[in-house]
Design an enzyme around this catalytic site. Structure first.
Site, PDB file in Angstrom:
ATOM      1  CB  THR A   1      43.426  30.031  43.616  1.00  0.00           C
ATOM      2  OG1 THR A   1      44.553  30.073  44.485  1.00  0.00           O
ATOM      3  CG2 THR A   1      42.581  28.823  43.899  1.00  0.00           C
ATOM      4  CB  THR A   2      41.109  33.775  40.830  1.00  0.00           C
ATOM      5  OG1 THR A   2      41.258  34.020  42.225  1.00  0.00           O
ATOM      6  CG2 THR A   2      39.780  34.295  40.346  1.00  0.00           C
ATOM      7  CD1 TRP A   3      43.889  32.712  34.399  1.00  0.00           C
ATOM      8  CD2 TRP A   3      46.026  33.044  34.970  1.00  0.00           C
ATOM      9  NE1 TRP A   3      44.599  32.930  33.249  1.00  0.00           N
ATOM     10  CE2 TRP A   3      45.904  33.139  33.566  1.00  0.00           C
ATOM     11  CE3 TRP A   3      47.284  33.224  35.557  1.00  0.00           C
ATOM     12  CZ2 TRP A   3      47.001  33.398  32.742  1.00  0.00           C
ATOM     13  CZ3 TRP A   3      48.380  33.496  34.743  1.00  0.00           C
ATOM     14  CH2 TRP A   3      48.238  33.576  33.355  1.00  0.00           C
TER      15      TRP A   3
ATOM     16  CG  HIS B   1      44.206  27.245  49.561  1.00  0.00           C
ATOM     17  ND1 HIS B   1      44.632  27.564  48.302  1.00  0.00           N
ATOM     18  CD2 HIS B   1      43.335  28.243  49.911  1.00  0.00           C
ATOM     19  CE1 HIS B   1      44.040  28.688  47.899  1.00  0.00           C
ATOM     20  NE2 HIS B   1      43.247  29.104  48.854  1.00  0.00           N
TER      21      HIS B   1
ATOM     22  CB  SER C   1      49.789  38.473  45.727  1.00  0.00           C
ATOM     23  OG  SER C   1      48.458  38.405  45.346  1.00  0.00           O
TER      24      SER C   1
ATOM     25  NE  ARG D   1      48.716  42.972  44.064  1.00  0.00           N
ATOM     26  CZ  ARG D   1      49.907  43.431  43.685  1.00  0.00           C
ATOM     27  NH1 ARG D   1      50.159  44.732  43.682  1.00  0.00           N
ATOM     28  NH2 ARG D   1      50.866  42.596  43.326  1.00  0.00           N
ATOM     29  CE  LYS D   2      51.194  46.950  40.179  1.00  0.00           C
ATOM     30  NZ  LYS D   2      52.639  47.238  40.357  1.00  0.00           N
TER      31      LYS D   2
HETATM   32  P1  A3P Z   1      48.624  39.890  42.264  1.00  0.00           P
HETATM   33  O1  A3P Z   1      48.182  40.315  43.623  1.00  0.00           O
HETATM   34  O2  A3P Z   1      50.123  39.724  42.162  1.00  0.00           O
HETATM   35  O3  A3P Z   1      48.088  40.759  41.180  1.00  0.00           O
HETATM   36  P2  A3P Z   1      44.647  33.766  44.072  1.00  0.00           P
HETATM   37  O4  A3P Z   1      43.625  33.677  43.003  1.00  0.00           O
HETATM   38  O5  A3P Z   1      45.337  32.475  44.376  1.00  0.00           O
HETATM   39  O6  A3P Z   1      44.133  34.476  45.281  1.00  0.00           O
HETATM   40  O7  A3P Z   1      45.829  34.672  43.488  1.00  0.00           O
HETATM   41  C1  A3P Z   1      45.619  36.056  43.280  1.00  0.00           C
HETATM   42  C2  A3P Z   1      46.689  36.543  42.335  1.00  0.00           C
HETATM   43  O8  A3P Z   1      46.422  36.071  41.007  1.00  0.00           O
HETATM   44  C3  A3P Z   1      46.670  38.069  42.243  1.00  0.00           C
HETATM   45  O9  A3P Z   1      48.018  38.426  41.993  1.00  0.00           O
HETATM   46  C4  A3P Z   1      45.757  38.289  41.053  1.00  0.00           C
HETATM   47  O10 A3P Z   1      45.892  39.559  40.460  1.00  0.00           O
HETATM   48  C5  A3P Z   1      46.254  37.176  40.131  1.00  0.00           C
HETATM   49  N1  A3P Z   1      45.283  36.816  39.083  1.00  0.00           N
HETATM   50  C6  A3P Z   1      43.959  36.575  39.222  1.00  0.00           C
HETATM   51  N2  A3P Z   1      43.402  36.282  38.036  1.00  0.00           N
HETATM   52  C7  A3P Z   1      44.388  36.349  37.119  1.00  0.00           C
HETATM   53  C8  A3P Z   1      44.430  36.147  35.702  1.00  0.00           C
HETATM   54  N3  A3P Z   1      43.335  35.850  34.994  1.00  0.00           N
HETATM   55  N4  A3P Z   1      45.637  36.269  35.092  1.00  0.00           N
HETATM   56  C9  A3P Z   1      46.746  36.576  35.812  1.00  0.00           C
HETATM   57  N5  A3P Z   1      46.762  36.785  37.142  1.00  0.00           N
HETATM   58  C10 A3P Z   1      45.595  36.666  37.784  1.00  0.00           C
END
Ligand code: A3P
Length: 303
Positions: free
Chosen positions: A51-53, A111, A141, A268-269
């Site tokens: 979502t954040t991405w 969501h 995650s 996170r990763k």
């Molecule tokens: P991981 O825990 O597998 O690293 P959300 O934003 O929906 O909460 O999702 C979080 C997941 O997206 C996490 O995965 C986070 O690291 C990953 N994420 C957030 N920003 C990102 C980006 N710019 N590129 C790739 N993954 C990203």
């Protein structure tokens, strides 16, 4: 009556999906009262699916004439993506609608499954972008989120074993879950509703430039050949990259956003397939089976 879900928070079942405590009330208020505008852009995801991405990418694409991705004043350099693209259910929980008047279109996120979206979204021309992710990576995650973020925020939070957490996830008992049911609903919908663009986290990772072009085209603002020559797509990809966004010192996130969570908890990763480091082969097989059974013959694959 409630059941504890994947990260041990109390969840309520409503029409086949699970909601965190008071978020169901906010979802109902959003469902009843939100008035969509044709220019709105609605981002839909399951928690932990990127979502954040997605928020950062869509914001950067839409506002690129106002802020170039290399602009030192770009809002994404000082504000977490959740601060510039709020969650509708949080807006309704906090009863505070952000002021979008200076920079339409409104970009909003949720969501919730499609059938829970308000009628005004369904009948308007607003664009919907759905992002899905492999449920095994979503689980991992979420598991880390539960273990690393919640104990600091809620001292009374009780940890649970990964086996217990996984069992609940396989039953779909997670916030806004089951994520595969949600993905399938939007997958089917994309055929009859051209307003729906369906994206996969794994495709974004494989070739972000291609997916950025799809996003821009879908939103009616395709990159011009001149922009492509200037490297605008690459600049947006870099601005929104995991490396870049996770290292930014941001202000407090804005209204309608996730309150009081520091930037680092959203990163996170950011990889595909990290589940191999956590799940046993039999766990992976079990979840694959649950998901495949659901997606059977739909043409959608999530692993
Ligand atoms: P991981 O825990 O597998 O690293 P959300 O934003 O929906 O909460 O999702 C979080 C997941 O997206 C996490 O995965 C986070 O690291 C990953 N994420 C957030 N920003 C990102 C980006 N710019 N590129 C790739 N993954 C990203």
């Amino acid at each position: 009556p409630f059941q504890r879900g994947t990260i041990n928070l109390p969840l309520h079942l409503y029409k086949g999906f699970w909601y965190f405590d008071h978020s169901l009330e906010a979802v109902m208020a959003f469902h009843r009262h939100f008035q969509a505008q044709d220019s709105d852009i609605i981002l839909v995801t399951a928690p932990k699916s990127g979502t954040t991405w997605l928020k950062s990418l869509v914001y950067a694409v839409v506002h690129r004439s106002q802020y170039t991705a290399t602009d030192q004043n770009h809002p994404l350099l000082t504000t977490n993506p959740h601060g510039v693209v709020p969650f509708l259910e949080l807006i309704y929980r906090n009863n505070k609608f952000p002021d979008f008047t200076s920079s339409p279109p409104r970009i909003l996120a949720t969501h919730v499954p499609y059938f829970m979206l308000p009628e005004s979204i369904k009948t308007s021309k607003c664009q919907i972008i759905y992002l899905c992710r492999n449920p095994k990576d979503i689980f991992v995650s979420m598991w880390h989120f539960g273990n690393n973020v919640l104990p600091k925020r809620y001292p009374s939070w009780q940890p649970i074993s990964i086996e217990e957490s996984f069992e609940r996830f396989c039953k779909g008992i997670e916030m806004f879950g089951p994520c595969w049911e949600q993905a399938l609903e939007y997958w089917k919908l994309r055929i009859e509703k051209p307003e729906v663009l369906f994206l996969k986290f794994e495709d974004l990772k494989a070739d972000i430039n291609v997916q950025l072009k799809r996003i821009a085209e879908h939103l009616g603002c395709p990159f011009s050949p001149e922009e492509e020559n200037r490297g605008v797509i690459e600049d947006i990809a870099h601005l929104c990259s995991f490396q870049h966004l996770s290292n930014i010192e941001v202000n407090k996130t804005g209204e309608g956003s996730i309150p009081q969570l520091e930037n680092s908890v959203f990163f996170r990763k950011g990889e595909v397939g990290d589940w191999v480091n956590i799940l046993t082969p039999s766990m992976a097989e079990k979840l694959d089976q649950v998901v495949e059974q659901k997606l059977h013959n739909s043409g959608l694959t999530l692993n």
